[in-house]
Design an enzyme around this catalytic site. Structure first.
Site, mmCIF file in Angstrom:
data_model
loop_
_atom_site.group_PDB
_atom_site.id
_atom_site.type_symbol
_atom_site.label_atom_id
_atom_site.label_comp_id
_atom_site.label_asym_id
_atom_site.label_seq_id
_atom_site.Cartn_x
_atom_site.Cartn_y
_atom_site.Cartn_z
ATOM 1 C CE LYS A 264 -3.128 2.613 3.024
ATOM 2 N NZ LYS A 264 -3.792 2.666 4.354
ATOM 3 C CG ASP A 269 -5.512 8.431 4.458
ATOM 4 O OD1 ASP A 269 -6.407 9.029 3.828
ATOM 5 O OD2 ASP A 269 -5.719 7.461 5.201
ATOM 6 C CE LYS A 276 -6.357 9.193 7.774
ATOM 7 N NZ LYS A 276 -6.770 8.030 8.571
ATOM 8 C CG ASP A 287 -1.939 5.392 4.965
ATOM 9 O OD1 ASP A 287 -1.821 4.362 5.638
ATOM 10 O OD2 ASP A 287 -3.020 5.758 4.460
ATOM 11 C CG ASP A 346 -9.788 7.638 6.872
ATOM 12 O OD1 ASP A 346 -8.757 7.744 6.164
ATOM 13 O OD2 ASP A 346 -9.764 7.670 8.108
ATOM 14 C CD GLU A 348 -6.800 5.384 2.505
ATOM 15 O OE1 GLU A 348 -5.639 5.134 2.874
ATOM 16 O OE2 GLU A 348 -7.725 5.593 3.317
ATOM 17 N NE ARG A 350 -10.784 -1.131 4.132
ATOM 18 C CZ ARG A 350 -11.296 -1.277 5.359
ATOM 19 N NH1 ARG A 350 -12.453 -1.906 5.514
ATOM 20 N NH2 ARG A 350 -10.677 -0.811 6.410
#
Length: 497
Positions: A264, A269, A276, A287, A346, A348, A350
């Site tokens: 990933k 993010d 967030k 991230d 959020d 995202e 996956r």
């Protein structure tokens, strides 16, 4: 950095510092200090518990009588019976950080403690820690606060030639792995504005290609042509286009099976429209840890010339709130044709992994492992030092857990039962991207499982161990480079190395 193994009394080595390991709760000084002018001092320090030998502890002795080195640094190894790769790595980081605070000449590092404990296999872990401790997170400081130094490893006189040869192999391995951990840390610690997807893809391309790894970087047009609906959906809210990087190292011949490593790579993010809180964004440059670790591990395999085949699949994007950002209720079509209703922007990671995993599975790898800072729920379950391990194959799960233990990193297997899929049912699409309140890490893993076909697969949720909020003697604040060591150990294990 070339590392020499020398065989002579530590007191006779000409160096700026001599570093000596001390075991916890042992009243007698280390063998390197016995019969020297500092034996009585060391004995008193141990008796008065001024030196305890705990992992992370360091104690300086200046102007030691009878030593060529003007200083001795005692570093804790913890209890002798519990000496393992984690302790050796942490001990190496601690004393390396201590000495790297100022410019140094050469340092002589005693191996007597490891050899007396019959743990010469831990030399690599110690050297890995040394390499990591020399590099801090201050990439943009006006003045360097960490200074690399050269060091020799000192074995006792009379150490057999075959033992020295093995120590040379292990120290060379440790240097490669430590530098690779630092590569992952550097990528993670780089500020978001300096690593938009296209830029970080190019950085990785250059680093990997320099080690003989085949690299391909896809731009947005190619990503669209390849039907990566999840990656495009997440990237839609950013002014920066996404990138997809494939890496391939062939060390075992064209007909041999290969491991796929999927990472990933969300370079920042914000949470998208499911925004967030500000405090929760402060470390979101991390991230993309999964992609950084995958790239670093593959380049390490190439440097070590491991007889394995491995491919990397790295999906890079920002998750932002621009006018084209995906909305709650949008439906995305993934690479494998499955449709996903987005009910939380959020969640995202996956979505981009769904495309990457689907694409990796199409190439029929022997196994797939993905790494992702995927869920806060995993941190709630396991804390900040242990990664959640999920798998559709028990043998693969067991072998990766063995590799993690050998490397000194921690994983804990969490459930992936079929009932977790019930939370992902959507009325308008094949799946939705979030489930209920409970079991969030398992629900996220169950989502990913829908995109690996029938390939044996392990998912590592590294949200906790990927980042240190605070510095201490055994680690720096910032990116940890976690699981580079585990992946290298697994590849060696697979190759029978």
């Amino acid at each position: 950095m070339p590392i020499r193994i020398i065989r002579q009394p530590l007191s006779t080595v000409d160096a700026s510092w001599a570093a000596v390991g001390v075991f916890e709760k042992e009243p007698t000084p280390p063998s390197d200090l016995r019969g020297t002018g500092v034996e009585s001092l060391a004995t008193r320090l141990l008796a008065e518990k001024e030196v305890k030998g705990t992992v992370g502890e360091t104690t300086a002795i200046h102007d030691p009588a009878g030593f060529k080195a003007p200083g001795i640094l005692l570093f804790g190894l913890g209890p002798r019976a519990r000496l393992d790769a984690r302790a050796a790595f942490s001990a190496g980081v601690a004393f390396s950080k201590k000495l790297a605070g100022k410019p140094r000449g050469g340092v002589a590092v005693s191996l007597a403690g490891l050899l007396e404990a019959d743990r010469d296999d831990l030399v690599s872990a110690l050297v890995e820690g040394l390499a990591v401790g020399m590099r801090g997170p201050g990439l943009f400081k006006a003045e360097a606060d960490r200074h690399a130094f050269e060091f020799d490893l000192v074995a006792p006189e009379g150490t057999a030639d075959e033992v020295v040869a093995e120590l040379e192999r292990l120290s060379a391995r440790g240097e490669v792995v430590g530098v690779s951990v630092n590569m992952a840390r550097m990528l993670v610690n780089t500020p978001p504005s300096y690593k938009p997807p296209g830029v970080i893809a190019e950085v990785i391309r250059k680093a990997a290609a320099a080690r003989g790894v085949a690299v391909e970087v896809w731009d947005e047009a190619r990503i669209r042509a390849e039907r990566f609906g999840g990656l495009l959906g997440v990237a839609a809210g950013s002014a920066e286009p996404p990138a997809f990087v494939t890496l391939e190292y062939r060390g075992a011949g064209d007909d041999s099976p290969f491991l796929a490593i999927v990472g990933k790579g969300v370079t920042f993010d914000s949470g998208g429209l499911s925004l967030k809180p500000s405090a929760s964004m402060e470390d979101m440059k991390s991230d993309m840890t999964g992609a950084a670790v995958a790239a670093a591990a593959i380049t390490a395999a190439a440097r070590l010339k491991l007889p394995v085949n491995v491919r990397g699949y790295l999906a890079f994007t920002e998750n932002m709130t621009g006018g084209r950002a995906m909305k709650l209720g949008d439906v995305l079509t993934m690479r494998n044709g499955k449709t996903v209703e987005v009910l939380n922007t959020d969640a995202e990671g996956r979505l981009i992994l769904a495309d990457a995993l689907s694409y990796a599975a199409e190439a029929a790898p022997d196994r797939i492992v993905d790494l992702a800072t995927l869920t806060g729920a995993c941190m709630v379950a396991l804390g900040t030092r242990i990664a959640g391990l999920f798998a559709n194959d028990d043998d693969f799960a067991d072998s990766l857990a063995v590799a993690a233990d050998a490397a000194g990193e921690r994983v804990w297997r969490l459930p992936l039962d079929d009932d977790f899929k019930d939370s992902l049912k959507s009325g308008v699409a094949d799946l939705k991207n979030v489930g209920g309140r409970w079991g969030g890490a398992s629900i996220a893993a169950k989502f990913l499982e829908q995109f690996v076909a029938d390939v044996p697969w392990v998912h590592l949720d590294v949200a906790g161990p990927s980042w240190f909020d605070k510095e201490n003697s055994t680690h720096d604040a910032g990116g940890s480079g976690c699981f580079v060591r585990t992946l290298v150990a697994y590849l060696e294990q697979s190759a029978g190395a």
